[in-house]
Structures are given as C-alpha cells and as structure tokens.
Design a protein around this motif. Structure first.
Motif, short mmCIF file in Angstrom:
data_model
loop_
_atom_site.label_atom_id
_atom_site.label_comp_id
_atom_site.label_asym_id
_atom_site.label_seq_id
_atom_site.Cartn_x
_atom_site.Cartn_y
_atom_site.Cartn_z
N ARG A 1 -18.99 35.45 59.54
CA ARG A 1 -19.29 35.97 58.20
C ARG A 1 -19.31 37.49 58.20
O ARG A 1 -18.84 38.14 57.26
CB ARG A 1 -20.63 35.43 57.71
CG ARG A 1 -20.95 35.80 56.27
CD ARG A 1 -22.27 35.18 55.82
NE ARG A 1 -22.51 35.50 54.42
CZ ARG A 1 -23.11 36.60 54.00
NH1 ARG A 1 -23.50 37.52 54.88
NH2 ARG A 1 -23.30 36.82 52.71
N MET B 1 -15.78 38.64 58.04
CA MET B 1 -15.09 38.42 56.76
C MET B 1 -15.63 39.31 55.65
O MET B 1 -14.88 39.74 54.78
CB MET B 1 -15.24 36.95 56.36
CG MET B 1 -14.46 35.98 57.23
SD MET B 1 -12.68 36.30 57.20
CE MET B 1 -12.34 36.12 55.47
N THR B 2 -16.91 39.59 55.64
CA THR B 2 -17.51 40.34 54.54
C THR B 2 -17.45 41.85 54.72
O THR B 2 -17.48 42.59 53.74
CB THR B 2 -18.97 39.92 54.33
OG1 THR B 2 -19.70 40.10 55.56
CG2 THR B 2 -19.05 38.45 53.93
N GLN C 1 -7.91 33.28 53.78
CA GLN C 1 -8.44 31.97 53.44
C GLN C 1 -8.67 31.13 54.70
O GLN C 1 -9.65 30.38 54.79
CB GLN C 1 -7.46 31.26 52.49
CG GLN C 1 -7.24 31.97 51.17
CD GLN C 1 -8.53 32.09 50.35
OE1 GLN C 1 -9.40 31.22 50.40
NE2 GLN C 1 -8.64 33.15 49.58
N GLN D 1 -9.40 32.33 57.69
CA GLN D 1 -10.58 32.87 58.36
C GLN D 1 -11.86 32.44 57.66
O GLN D 1 -12.87 32.16 58.31
CB GLN D 1 -10.50 34.40 58.39
CG GLN D 1 -9.38 34.94 59.26
CD GLN D 1 -9.56 34.61 60.72
OE1 GLN D 1 -10.66 34.71 61.26
NE2 GLN D 1 -8.49 34.21 61.38
N LYS D 2 -11.81 32.38 56.35
CA LYS D 2 -12.98 31.93 55.59
C LYS D 2 -13.28 30.46 55.87
O LYS D 2 -14.45 30.07 55.96
CB LYS D 2 -12.73 32.15 54.10
CG LYS D 2 -13.94 31.90 53.23
CD LYS D 2 -13.66 32.25 51.78
CE LYS D 2 -14.89 32.03 50.91
NZ LYS D 2 -14.62 32.37 49.49
#
Length: 432
Positions: A195, A198-199, A212, A214-215
């Motif tokens: 997370r 990604m963030t 997408q 990776q999420k």
C-alpha cells in the motif's frame, strides 16, 4: 511443502551453520536453550541474507521504475494490436529489448531468498521430527526442541494436533495464539508495504493496467501469506515476519530519499529539498545534487513538482546548475535600495505610475479671469513631479492659441468672456 524443501537440501548445511554460529553468540547472553537465543539467531540470519541482497533490491527498484516509464508505450501497443495477441507480444518483447528492461527483475529479491527460506523450513522441520540436519547435532537438536517463543516451540505449527504439540513441551492454546498473531502481523506488514508503494511512490499521472495489477496484488499477497502461514513452523514465521519488516523499512527509506518522478513522495521530497537548499544556499549532499542534476537535465520534460521546485529556487535568488549544484544568482532576486525602493532584476528602479488626482483637486483654484488655472497647474507641477502637466506659459502667448477653440473643463471656464487679442471690455450693467 516438504517435497519443495527437499529440493533445496543442498543449501541446508550453510543455513544451519550460520544459525549455529549466531546461536553461540546469543546463547552466551540469554542461555543456549532459550527461545531468545534461537529466535534471534533466525532474525540475524534474515538480516545477513537481506544485506547480501541489497544489490538485487537496487536492481529491482530500477526495473520497477523502468517498467513504470514504459507504461504509456505499452498501452499504445496494446491498443494498436488489441486484436492480434501474437503481434502484441512480439512488440512488447521488442520494446523490452530496446530499452533494456526485464519484467522479472522486480521479483529478483523474492526469487533469490527462496532457497534460504525453504532451507530454513527444512532445518526446522528436522527439529520438529527429531532428525539431525546439516551441522545441527543431537545436542543442538535437543536444545532447539526446548526453545520456546512466548510459549510456542520453534518447530510447532498452527495445524499441529494436541499430541504433537505436547511432545514438544507446549500447549495447543499457546501455539495457536502465538502463530495466529504472527500470521496476522506477517500479512499486515505485507499489505502495508504494498500500500505504501501504491499510494506514495507511483506516478499518478499515468493510468495503466500495470497499476491495476499492483493494486490487486496489494490485497492478494496478504491472503496468500495467511493461507500458507498456518502450515509454517514458528521459526519460519519469525523468518518471514522479519524479512517483511525489513522490506517495509527498506522501501520506506527508498521512497523518502529517492522517490519515483511524478509521485506524491516526490512532491514531499522536493518540498523538503527546497527548504534545505534555500536555508543553506546550496545542495550539501551528494544525493541531493544527483536529484537536482536529473531535474535540470529534463528541461521542458519536467513534471509539475519539478517545475515548481526550479521556479521556487529562482524566486529565492538561486539557480540550479547542470552538475546538480546550486549557486546564488543576484539577477534572479528582487533586491531593495537603501531607501527601501524595490528594484527589478537589472537593478534599475521600478517605474511608478503617476497618481491620478481627484476631480475636485483638478478644478480647485480656478478664477473667471483664467489666472487660477495657470497657478493651479504650476502648483500641481511643483508638488507632483511625476504628474503630466502642461507648461506654465500663458495660453495667449503661444502662436495660434487665439485661433483654437476652447476645450472643456477648467481651460474653457478660464477663457470664457475674453476677447480675441487685447484687453477685455468690461460688461455694461444690465438694464431692467
């Protein structure tokens, strides 16, 4: 799992030897049969392996960023050959070859430490079954079977039965609680690590299928760890929890000091760098100069955060150089003169616009004879040097002034009732 672990039996001897060497050190401090001695030996094994894998981690970071850079081109290929999968794969491979990137490079650290992970599993499984393995002899085997971490033996698993747990000198409740807590911590650390990536460290300006994926992995990996974790011995859970915490801290350091261009982490980093550079007047660290050098080299291809950083330096009177250094640039800063007047970049005083006087002031001091207008004009010229006033010369002294029609305003009032040339004739009294 036992079959997979046996495939890496060739590395069990070096792994067991490293554990035994660390156990000698910690055993002299905490006691040879304590869980602290054996548990810290496993933690030290993880740290040693991860230090050796730092070059692969750096390569992973570069490969991940290279893949993020290629996302727009990959998306174009997918849209162009969406009906021809074979041609799409060929173009993808061609793009990887031209740019020198490899999609599997991002998985190198995990693949590299897999043999050590399965070798450790093989060693702990031998301890659970009472078999000597590697350099662990009967004496070390008995010591390891007595070692407990918060009441759970190193070789115990969440799915073990009552009889097997009692044979290791523990209770089923202690084993279940300890393993459950460690599985939750292991999955949570994996989720937070993904997370965080990604963030904070993903270019938000590019929306591609890679993001997408990776999420999706952010939610899939913790579930995988939880499912497999119930079959891991406590010692393996210690190993995997330690390597997850190491990865999380290592990634946090990289995101803070070397973020991905266009990400939120880069915006925060450039803001800190701007404050540091403006405070000291230069880039003091080598890493800072490397970042500034890369930003200057981009030219017009800079993103929003990089342009804001360069413009901020210019406003502060600093200039970023091509070699990454920062120097003071007086021509970029707005300085002040001794009397406080602001100056331009060239050092000349700024042009001030003349103040427009109100209508009551412009019309004040007028007389029917016309002399008040000239006096007011002269006074205005004396008091306000920047105002645009007419000459103090009388109007009738100028050539051709008598032929001009009087205009509106004060001048019209001053010239009303006058004769052309010569003195004025007094008005006769009006007769009733």
């Amino acid at each position: 799992m036992d079959t997979i672990a046996s495939l890496f039996s060739f590395i069990t001897w070096p792994v067991s030897w490293v554990i035994v060497q660390f156990h000698k050190v910690y055993g002299a401090i905490f006691g040879p049969d304590t869980g602290w001695a054996w548990g810290l030996s496993i933690v030290s094994l993880v740290i040693l392996i991860r230090i050796c894998l730092i070059p692969l981690f750096v390569k992973q970071i570069k490969a991940t960023r290279a893949m993020q850079t290629l996302q727009p081109e990959m998306k174009k290929i997918q849209e162009r050959y969406k009906n021809d999968k074979q041609r799409q794969s060929e173009e993808m491979m061609k793009l990887y070859k031209e740019t020198g990137t490899n999609p599997l490079s991002s998985c190198l650290p995990i693949l590299a430490q897999s043999p050590f992970f399965f070798a450790l599993y093989h060693v702990l499984n031998g301890i659970a079954t009472g078999k000597t393995i590697g350099v662990i002899d009967d004496q070390l085997l008995a010591s390891a079977r007595q070692a407990h971490i918060f009441g759970a033996p190193l070789a115990a698993k969440f799915m073990d039965g009552q009889a097997k747990v009692e044979a290791l000198g523990a209770t089923l409740t202690d084993v279940r609680v300890v393993t459950a807590v460690m599985i939750v911590l292991m999955s949570a650390s994996q989720f937070f690590t993904q997370r965080q990536l990604m963030t904070k460290n993903v270019d938000t300006t590019v929306k591609t299928p890679f993001m997408q994926q990776q999420k999706m992995l952010m939610y899939v990996f913790p579930v995988i760890f939880a499912v497999f974790g119930i079959n891991f011995p406590v010692g393996v859970l210690v190993y995997w929890l330690t390597t997850n915490v190491w990865t999380m801290g290592q990634q946090m350091y990289v995101i803070r000091n070397n973020p991905t261009p266009g990400s939120k982490a880069q915006a925060a980093y450039l803001e800190r760098l701007y404050k540091h550079v403006t405070h000291h007047g230069k880039a003091r660290k080598r890493s800072e100069r490397t970042i500034i050098k890369a930003i200057v080299a981009k030219g017009r291809d800079r993103n929003e955060f990089e342009r804001k950083f360069i413009n901020g330096l210019n406003k502060a009177g600093l200039a970023a150089q091509a070699d990454g250094s920062v120097i003071r640039s007086e021509s970029q800063a707005a300085v002040q003169t001794e009397d406080g007047t602001p100056t331009t970049t060239a050092g000349t005083p700024k042009r001030q616009q003349p103040k427009r006087q109100p209508k009551s002031k412009r019309q004040s001091g007028t007389t029917p004879g016309g002399t008040g207008s000239t006096a007011a004009s002269s006074a205005s010229s004396a008091s306000s040097p920047t105002s645009l006033s007419k000459s103090d010369e009388p109007q009738d002294a100028k050539p051709g002034a008598a032929d001009k029609k009087p205009g509106n305003g004060t001048r019209s009032k001053a010239q009303s009732g006058q004769r052309k040339g010569g003195p004025q004739r007094p008005k006769s009294p009006s007769k009733k």
